[in-house]
Design a protein around this motif. Structure first.
Motif, PDB file in Angstrom:
ATOM      1  N   VAL A  21      -5.965  -9.996  -0.985  1.00 19.60           N
ATOM      2  CA  VAL A  21      -5.643  -8.566  -0.922  1.00 19.60           C
ATOM      3  C   VAL A  21      -4.586  -8.396   0.148  1.00 19.60           C
ATOM      4  CG1 VAL A  21      -6.509  -6.256  -0.466  1.00 19.60           C
ATOM      5  CG2 VAL A  21      -7.991  -7.925  -1.616  1.00 19.60           C
ATOM      6  N   THR A  22      -3.497  -7.697  -0.184  1.00 24.84           N
ATOM      7  CA  THR A  22      -2.368  -7.556   0.746  1.00 24.84           C
ATOM      8  C   THR A  22      -2.005  -6.091   0.916  1.00 24.84           C
ATOM      9  OG1 THR A  22      -1.456  -9.726   0.218  1.00 24.84           O
ATOM     10  CG2 THR A  22       0.063  -8.116   1.137  1.00 24.84           C
ATOM     11  N   HIS A  23      -1.637  -5.734   2.134  1.00 27.56           N
ATOM     12  CA  HIS A  23      -1.089  -4.406   2.416  1.00 27.56           C
ATOM     13  C   HIS A  23       0.166  -4.566   3.266  1.00 27.56           C
ATOM     14  CE1 HIS A  23      -0.711  -0.188   3.438  1.00 27.56           C
ATOM     15  NE2 HIS A  23      -0.618  -0.539   4.713  1.00 27.56           N
ATOM     16  N   GLY A  24       1.194  -3.821   2.930  1.00 28.09           N
ATOM     17  CA  GLY A  24       2.421  -3.904   3.714  1.00 28.09           C
ATOM     18  C   GLY A  24       3.432  -2.869   3.250  1.00 28.09           C
ATOM     19  N   HIS A  25       4.522  -2.774   3.996  1.00 29.79           N
ATOM     20  CA  HIS A  25       5.616  -1.862   3.679  1.00 29.79           C
ATOM     21  C   HIS A  25       6.925  -2.637   3.716  1.00 29.79           C
ATOM     22  CE1 HIS A  25       2.870   1.538   4.273  1.00 29.79           C
ATOM     23  NE2 HIS A  25       2.423   0.883   5.333  1.00 29.79           N
ATOM     24  N   PRO A  26       7.958  -2.172   2.997  1.00 28.50           N
ATOM     25  CA  PRO A  26       9.249  -2.874   3.040  1.00 28.50           C
ATOM     26  C   PRO A  26       9.754  -2.999   4.470  1.00 28.50           C
ATOM     27  CG  PRO A  26       9.242  -1.215   1.296  1.00 28.50           C
ATOM     28  CD  PRO A  26       7.987  -0.993   2.095  1.00 28.50           C
ATOM     29  N   ALA A  27      10.451  -4.092   4.742  1.00 25.29           N
ATOM     30  CA  ALA A  27      11.019  -4.291   6.081  1.00 25.29           C
ATOM     31  C   ALA A  27      11.999  -3.163   6.399  1.00 25.29           C
ATOM     32  CB  ALA A  27      11.722  -5.633   6.159  1.00 25.29           C
ATOM     33  N   PRO A  28      12.061  -2.727   7.658  1.00 26.03           N
ATOM     34  CA  PRO A  28      12.943  -1.619   8.019  1.00 26.03           C
ATOM     35  C   PRO A  28      14.421  -1.940   7.875  1.00 26.03           C
ATOM     36  CG  PRO A  28      11.265  -1.998   9.699  1.00 26.03           C
ATOM     37  CD  PRO A  28      11.227  -3.168   8.785  1.00 26.03           C
ATOM     38  N   MET A  29      14.763  -3.230   7.761  1.00 24.83           N
ATOM     39  CA  MET A  29      16.174  -3.615   7.711  1.00 24.83           C
ATOM     40  C   MET A  29      16.332  -4.792   6.755  1.00 24.83           C
ATOM     41  SD  MET A  29      18.584  -4.862  10.919  1.00 24.83           S
ATOM     42  CE  MET A  29      18.443  -3.262  11.718  1.00 24.83           C
TER      43      MET A  29
END
Length: 404
Positions: free
Chosen positions: A126-134
């Motif tokens: 199970v993974t949670h994350g957001h796109p890298a800011p750059m």
């Protein structure tokens, strides 16, 4: 940063040589690994795991694998400013000797997290994350000189797109780096063959058999290998317990090497460890048979342990294994003799076990990895763990994974 005990490229070092052996870019996850589950939890229930560990994952698996083999490794990745980011940064830089000069910390960005659950020698995540800011290209700019780059082929950020500025991997290639390419699973099922157009910029391609057959439209791993060899100088196809096969058109070699017999507990990161071994052997100019055998050994040692980067072997682990194989060969039957012949090249690499040889490390926010702890009695919660006098701190260099 700790000093490497063994430098396999010592003979290649010179004042004008590249600063790094391997340069990487990608996403670092905090991996939390639960082991020894009797089954996956059903809805509305709770089960206990026999053990757990925490370590940097994602691209960190590959960075740690190359660094533990003595390759000078630099990694470009985004890190959050949370405690997870602190832990991953410290573990990579201080414990694993990975250069992070092209990485950046970002305020108010949540570090990506993956929870991996091992059940019956398989795993679910199970993974949670957001796109890298750059974007990686913007963060890296011009990459440092390196002997090799390991990159993942992607339709979203292709290598060598004529309609976009040069990617960081392209710039590294123009500066003399060999690009070793891998590819991820295609959840869409499209397996677009246009992805392989990017191989014109690459020195090597290292897919597994399923990926290789899907992208080339072939029916066997061997047919996929030949199709890939038409596109890239070093074509490699891995096939799990069946071994690996490769064609190197630069040397005229073709090879197949079976995988060592092992009891596989967790395949997480095995492909990364295989790739690290293959890159090392190629940079050292070993024969293709030896390169494949070494890469298969590294992967085989990794899958016998739980947990991604926790399991990546160092030269101490390799030396331990080889000494055992060599001593057992006279009474190990045909298989033992075959194994000793296949890995005889290790004699010139690990004739003795040097003091301070790099081995697998314990890395966990909980301060020790209790991968062997027995589960509590049914319906009971365990007491809060007390710090062991010999417990491994997260930044203890290269200590073996501790089993409570």
């Amino acid at each position: 940063m700790s000093v490497q005990a063994y430098d396999p490229l010592a003979g290649e070092r010179s004042p004008d040589a590249p600063q790094f052996d391997v340069f990487l870019a990608g996403t670092v996850f905090l991996d939390i690994i639960f082991t020894g589950l009797p089954s996956m939890p059903a809805a509305g229930t709770e089960i206990w795991a026999e053990g757990m560990g925490s370590c940097p994952g994602g691209i960190a698996n590959l960075a740690i694998a190359t660094s533990r083999l003595g390759l000078r490794t630099s990694l470009a990745a985004a890190f959050g400013d949370d405690d997870y980011g602190d832990f991953c940064w410290r573990t990579l830089e201080e414990q694993e000797s990975v250069d992070l000069s092209r990485s950046r910390r970002f305020e108010h960005w949540h570090s990506p997290v993956t929870v991996s659950m091992a059940v019956h020698r398989d795993r679910s995540m199970v993974t949670h994350g957001h796109p890298a800011p750059m974007p990686a290209n913007e963060m890296i700019g011009k990459p440092p000189r390196s002997r090799a780059v390991i990159a993942t082929l992607s339709p979203d950020e292709p290598l060598g797109s004529p309609d976009a500025p040069c990617s960081w991997a392209e710039l590294a290639s123009r500066d003399g780096a060999l690009i070793f390419a891998d590819v991820g699973w295609d959840p869409s099922g499209a397996w677009s063959r246009s992805v392989l157009d990017q191989l014109e910029y690459c020195h090597a391609f290292m897919p597994n058999a399923t990926e290789a057959m899907a992208y080339t439209g072939t029916e066997t791993p061997r047919d996929a290998l030949y199709a890939i060899a038409d596109k890239v100088p070093l074509a490699v196809v891995t096939d799990g317990a069946n071994g690996a096969m490769a064609i190197d058109s630069t040397t005229g070699e073709e090879a197949f090497v079976p995988a060592p017999r092992v009891t596989a507990l967790d395949p997480t990161g095995a492909g990364d460890v295989f790739g690290a071994g293959l890159v090392l052997g190629t940079l050292c100019r070993w024969p293709l048979d030896d390169r494949l055998a070494f890469a298969e050994l590294c992967a085989g040692l990794a899958v016998q342990q739980f947990g991604g980067s926790l399991a990546a072997p160092g030269w101490g682990d390799i030396a331990d294994w080889w000494h055992e194989v060599r001593e057992a060969a006279p009474h190990g039957g045909a298989y033992g003799s075959s194994l000793a012949r296949r890995y005889a090249f290790l004699d010139r690499l690990v004739p003795t076990d040097p003091v301070g040889a790099v081995r697998r490390a314990a890395a966990t926010i909980a301060r020790y990895a209790d991968v062997g702890m027995a589960p509590p009695a049914s319906g009971q919660r365990p007491e809060a763990p007390r710090p062991s006098p010999e417990g491994d701190e997260p930044d203890t260099p290269r200590a073996p994974v501790q089993k409570e």
